[in-house]
Design an enzyme around this catalytic site. Sequence first.
Site, mmCIF file in Angstrom:
data_model
loop_
_atom_site.group_PDB
_atom_site.id
_atom_site.type_symbol
_atom_site.label_atom_id
_atom_site.label_comp_id
_atom_site.label_asym_id
_atom_site.label_seq_id
_atom_site.Cartn_x
_atom_site.Cartn_y
_atom_site.Cartn_z
ATOM 1 N N SER A 35 16.681 -14.027 75.209
ATOM 2 C CA SER A 35 15.647 -12.806 74.932
ATOM 3 C C SER A 35 17.053 -11.508 73.839
ATOM 4 C CB SER A 35 16.720 -11.691 76.310
ATOM 5 O OG SER A 35 15.120 -12.460 77.235
ATOM 6 N N GLU A 52 21.059 -7.629 73.885
ATOM 7 C CA GLU A 52 21.580 -8.588 74.492
ATOM 8 C C GLU A 52 22.716 -9.364 74.124
ATOM 9 O OE1 GLU A 52 21.205 -11.830 77.842
ATOM 10 O OE2 GLU A 52 19.552 -10.094 77.823
ATOM 11 N N ARG A 57 23.746 -8.635 83.791
ATOM 12 C CA ARG A 57 24.132 -9.318 82.607
ATOM 13 C C ARG A 57 25.579 -8.366 81.989
ATOM 14 N NH1 ARG A 57 20.954 -11.308 84.452
ATOM 15 N NH2 ARG A 57 18.935 -12.264 83.438
#
Length: 377
Positions: free
Chosen positions: A259, A369, A177
């Site tokens: 998420s 995130e 990520r």
Amino acid sequence: MTEETQAAPVHTTVVENAPIAPLTTMRVGGPAARLVTVESTYDLVDAVREVDDADEPLLVLAGGSNVVLGDEGFPGTVVHVRTEGVRVESADSCGGATVRVEAGTNWEALVERAVAEGWAGVEALSGIPGSTGATPIQNVGAYGQEVAQTVAQVRVWDRVEQQIRTFSNLDCGFTYRHSIFKGTQHRGMSRYVVLEVVFQLELADLSRPIGYADLARQLGVDLGARVPLAEAREAVLVQRRQRGMVLDETDHDTWSCGSFFTNPILTVGEFEELERRAHTVLGPDVRPPRFADPHGNVKTSAAWLIDKAGFAKGYELPGSSIPAPASLSTKHTLAVTNRGTASSSDVVALARHIRDGVERTFGVRLVNEPVLVGLEL
């Protein structure tokens, strides 16, 4: 590698005091002082350069699926990227398909086309909202695939050097990520504005090897098996819908950034401490999820930590009004959702409450995130 910009027809609209919440999947946040919508790469570069030259605040927004904007809005210019286009540069059985995609192209539409064309490598990324240009920034991944596996090049505008540059896959610094595009900042935002992404995809009727256990079970195959591309895509969409992760105007479980927290990556010692705390809180037979990490660390599940810390699906902040403006998704504990009336303050308050509760219980601090603009967690 650097390139020169050149003149092109202008495809730009400008709106003052423009609402931004409708341009995001969370649907919260105040207006932008100025919204500039661009429909060509040249206009995107010009718009960003103009804002930087004026030394004004800049926010580049495309699909809006990974940003939470503060209730006060944005006191500068939001550049809304609406550049679209897919160009097949080559396609043969030896080299596969080389596909150049404009940054504003809808990601889900690209994956749908890839499956229809027989381009394997992104089928497990079906149903993810947002734009193609955002995928290398986050190194978007799901169900055993990451875009790092198929990105060949990323063409960007470098706000510091004031020029177009092209990064190879190895130059992108892809990790979980994360990428150089996310990690390198300039005046509070990314130094690099993605213009185009070039993908190298396999020409195949079958998917890449299935690398996610739930997906393999649904398909009735072993991990590592390959299935027809369309079957893999549909199975992924089923999995995502079950978790409220496919956009649906009528379903508040999808009014989210997907998420909200990344899966923690811990040292071996940190994971052992997590195990000790889990045994104390939940009993000696409970084992936190443990996944391999290429750098010798241990990845665990943020969703598991949230649930076991006492935050179940549908959890609402104590003392919330009825109905609560924000809650965890009723389908998945990783998604913080807007139930229709939430402010960005409501969203962040709930996320902070959950992050702090997980840390108190397990000693693991979750990391958000989505990008928070004008907000702090």
